[in-house]
Design a protein around this motif. Structure first.
Motif, mmCIF file in Angstrom:
data_model
loop_
_atom_site.group_PDB
_atom_site.id
_atom_site.type_symbol
_atom_site.label_atom_id
_atom_site.label_comp_id
_atom_site.label_asym_id
_atom_site.label_seq_id
_atom_site.Cartn_x
_atom_site.Cartn_y
_atom_site.Cartn_z
ATOM 1 N N ARG A 140 0.857 -1.181 0.000
ATOM 2 C CA ARG A 140 0.000 0.000 0.000
ATOM 3 C C ARG A 140 0.901 1.243 0.000
ATOM 4 N N PRO A 141 0.459 2.333 -0.595
ATOM 5 C CA PRO A 141 1.266 3.561 -0.542
ATOM 6 C C PRO A 141 1.604 3.933 0.901
ATOM 7 N N GLY A 142 2.855 4.292 1.115
ATOM 8 C CA GLY A 142 3.338 4.640 2.447
ATOM 9 C C GLY A 142 4.086 3.523 3.135
ATOM 10 N N ASP A 143 3.924 2.274 2.658
ATOM 11 C CA ASP A 143 4.650 1.149 3.250
ATOM 12 C C ASP A 143 6.156 1.335 3.064
ATOM 13 N N ILE A 144 6.931 0.851 4.053
ATOM 14 C CA ILE A 144 8.382 0.772 3.919
ATOM 15 C C ILE A 144 8.727 -0.670 3.588
ATOM 16 N N VAL A 145 9.470 -0.852 2.495
ATOM 17 C CA VAL A 145 9.737 -2.174 1.946
ATOM 18 C C VAL A 145 11.231 -2.443 1.912
ATOM 19 N N ARG A 146 11.619 -3.661 2.304
ATOM 20 C CA ARG A 146 12.993 -4.122 2.101
ATOM 21 C C ARG A 146 12.992 -4.946 0.821
ATOM 22 N N ALA A 147 13.825 -4.563 -0.148
ATOM 23 C CA ALA A 147 13.827 -5.227 -1.453
ATOM 24 C C ALA A 147 15.259 -5.371 -1.952
ATOM 25 N N GLN A 148 15.401 -6.151 -3.009
ATOM 26 C CA GLN A 148 16.711 -6.370 -3.621
ATOM 27 C C GLN A 148 16.691 -5.881 -5.057
ATOM 28 N N VAL A 149 17.750 -5.196 -5.447
ATOM 29 C CA VAL A 149 17.863 -4.707 -6.822
ATOM 30 C C VAL A 149 18.182 -5.883 -7.734
ATOM 31 N N ILE A 150 17.342 -6.120 -8.724
ATOM 32 C CA ILE A 150 17.575 -7.233 -9.651
ATOM 33 C C ILE A 150 17.990 -6.748 -11.037
ATOM 34 N N SER A 151 17.771 -5.455 -11.319
ATOM 35 C CA SER A 151 18.155 -4.913 -12.622
ATOM 36 C C SER A 151 18.241 -3.400 -12.506
ATOM 37 N N LEU A 152 19.179 -2.823 -13.243
ATOM 38 C CA LEU A 152 19.277 -1.366 -13.266
ATOM 39 C C LEU A 152 18.166 -0.761 -14.084
ATOM 40 N N GLY A 153 17.382 -1.596 -14.778
ATOM 41 C CA GLY A 153 16.184 -1.134 -15.465
ATOM 42 C C GLY A 153 16.476 -0.146 -16.563
ATOM 43 N N ASP A 154 15.587 0.848 -16.658
ATOM 44 C CA ASP A 154 15.762 1.864 -17.692
ATOM 45 C C ASP A 154 16.375 3.111 -17.067
ATOM 46 N N GLN A 155 16.286 4.229 -17.751
ATOM 47 C CA GLN A 155 16.928 5.453 -17.281
ATOM 48 C C GLN A 155 16.236 6.054 -16.057
ATOM 49 N N SER A 156 15.007 5.673 -15.813
ATOM 50 C CA SER A 156 14.271 6.317 -14.725
ATOM 51 C C SER A 156 13.893 5.383 -13.581
ATOM 52 N N ASN A 157 14.038 4.070 -13.760
ATOM 53 C CA ASN A 157 13.595 3.129 -12.742
ATOM 54 C C ASN A 157 14.585 1.993 -12.521
ATOM 55 N N TYR A 158 14.735 1.599 -11.251
ATOM 56 C CA TYR A 158 15.432 0.367 -10.902
ATOM 57 C C TYR A 158 14.377 -0.715 -10.713
ATOM 58 N N TYR A 159 14.674 -1.939 -11.145
ATOM 59 C CA TYR A 159 13.753 -3.044 -10.924
ATOM 60 C C TYR A 159 14.140 -3.757 -9.632
ATOM 61 N N LEU A 160 13.147 -3.923 -8.761
ATOM 62 C CA LEU A 160 13.382 -4.507 -7.445
ATOM 63 C C LEU A 160 12.563 -5.779 -7.280
ATOM 64 N N SER A 161 13.007 -6.630 -6.337
ATOM 65 C CA SER A 161 12.302 -7.861 -6.036
ATOM 66 C C SER A 161 12.111 -7.999 -4.532
ATOM 67 N N THR A 162 10.956 -8.569 -4.139
ATOM 68 C CA THR A 162 10.726 -8.937 -2.741
ATOM 69 C C THR A 162 10.533 -10.446 -2.634
ATOM 70 N N ALA A 163 11.061 -11.192 -3.620
ATOM 71 C CA ALA A 163 10.900 -12.651 -3.669
ATOM 72 C C ALA A 163 11.926 -13.329 -2.770
ATOM 73 N N GLY A 164 11.760 -13.166 -1.484
ATOM 74 C CA GLY A 164 12.620 -13.788 -0.487
ATOM 75 C C GLY A 164 11.974 -13.624 0.871
ATOM 76 N N ASN A 165 12.205 -14.566 1.785
ATOM 77 C CA ASN A 165 11.563 -14.490 3.087
ATOM 78 C C ASN A 165 11.944 -13.224 3.849
ATOM 79 N N HIS A 166 13.184 -12.755 3.670
ATOM 80 C CA HIS A 166 13.653 -11.576 4.404
ATOM 81 C C HIS A 166 13.257 -10.275 3.708
ATOM 82 N N LEU A 167 12.589 -10.383 2.562
ATOM 83 C CA LEU A 167 12.216 -9.198 1.787
ATOM 84 C C LEU A 167 10.710 -8.983 1.847
ATOM 85 N N GLY A 168 10.305 -7.721 1.742
ATOM 86 C CA GLY A 168 8.888 -7.389 1.783
ATOM 87 C C GLY A 168 8.649 -6.168 2.649
#
Length: 205
Positions: A140-168
């Motif tokens: 939900r907007p306002g949540d604080i999330v622990r995530a991992q960078v999986i790709s530098l993405g494009d010029q404006s966005n990094y792609y992140l993942s929460t696919a791990g027990n310690h992430l989310g």
């Protein structure tokens, strides 16, 4: 236990038998825990009581400063760039059925002087049953999330993942405006109203 240099809300910092709780912290289950995001500071208590008598050596105080206080010199203004595999803390800014847009606040243990924008796509929310993932039940907007960078993405966005027990989601506020606590890997609970809300919960430290 050794406390971290940067704390996230709810993270245990030390035993209440060894430290006193200072600003930005609270006591839970005999542990001093962070209440806010920011650097951890240890300092000695005043050894003089109000009567002027010296007290027995009191335990040191652990406090957490708001992250904005980190920027105190020119060196602190040097920004750190997220890299692939880096673990970050980010705030969810908006969501749609396909992805959650986040503002990256912390890279590793370094608080960013500028915010970077990242995306958590629906297929990157968790490792299993990806076809059943719903963004609106994960963040939900306002949540604080622990995530991992999986790709530098494009010029404006990094792609992140929460696919791990310690992430989310590590910190969430209820619709009633109260800070919630996790009760399972997919739910937070409002301590005031008792209402539960769905999230992709990060495993506590």
């Amino acid at each position: 236990m050794a406390y971290p240099s940067i704390a996230i809300p709810g993270q245990p910092l030390g035993l209440s038998s060894q430290y006193a709780s200072g600003p930005g912290t609270h006591v839970q289950n005999a542990h001093i825990c962070a209440s806010i995001l920011g650097p951890v500071v240890e300092y000695a208590q005043d050894t003089k009581a109000s009567s002027g008598k010296t007290r027995d050596s009191p335990p040191p105080v652990l406090s957490v400063q708001r992250s904005a206080q980190l920027v105190s010199n020119d060196a602190a203004l040097t920004n750190v760039l997220p890299e692939v595999d880096a673990v970050v803390l980010a705030r969810v800014t908006r969501i749609n059925p396909r992805q959650a847009t986040v503002a990256i606040l912390v890279v590793g243990e370094t608080v960013c002087s500028d915010e970077f924008q990242g995306l958590i796509r629906v297929q990157d929310v968790r490792a299993t049953e990806k076809d059943k993932v719903k963004i609106f039940s994960s963040f939900r907007p306002g949540d604080i999330v622990r995530a991992q960078v999986i790709s530098l993405g494009d010029q404006s966005n990094y792609y992140l993942s929460t696919a791990g027990n310690h992430l989310g989601v590590v910190m969430a506020t209820s619709d009633g405006g109260n800070t919630m606590y996790p009760i399972s890997w997919k739910e937070f609970k409002d301590p005031v109203t008792g209402v539960t809300e769905s999230r992709k919960v990060a495993k506590p430290f």
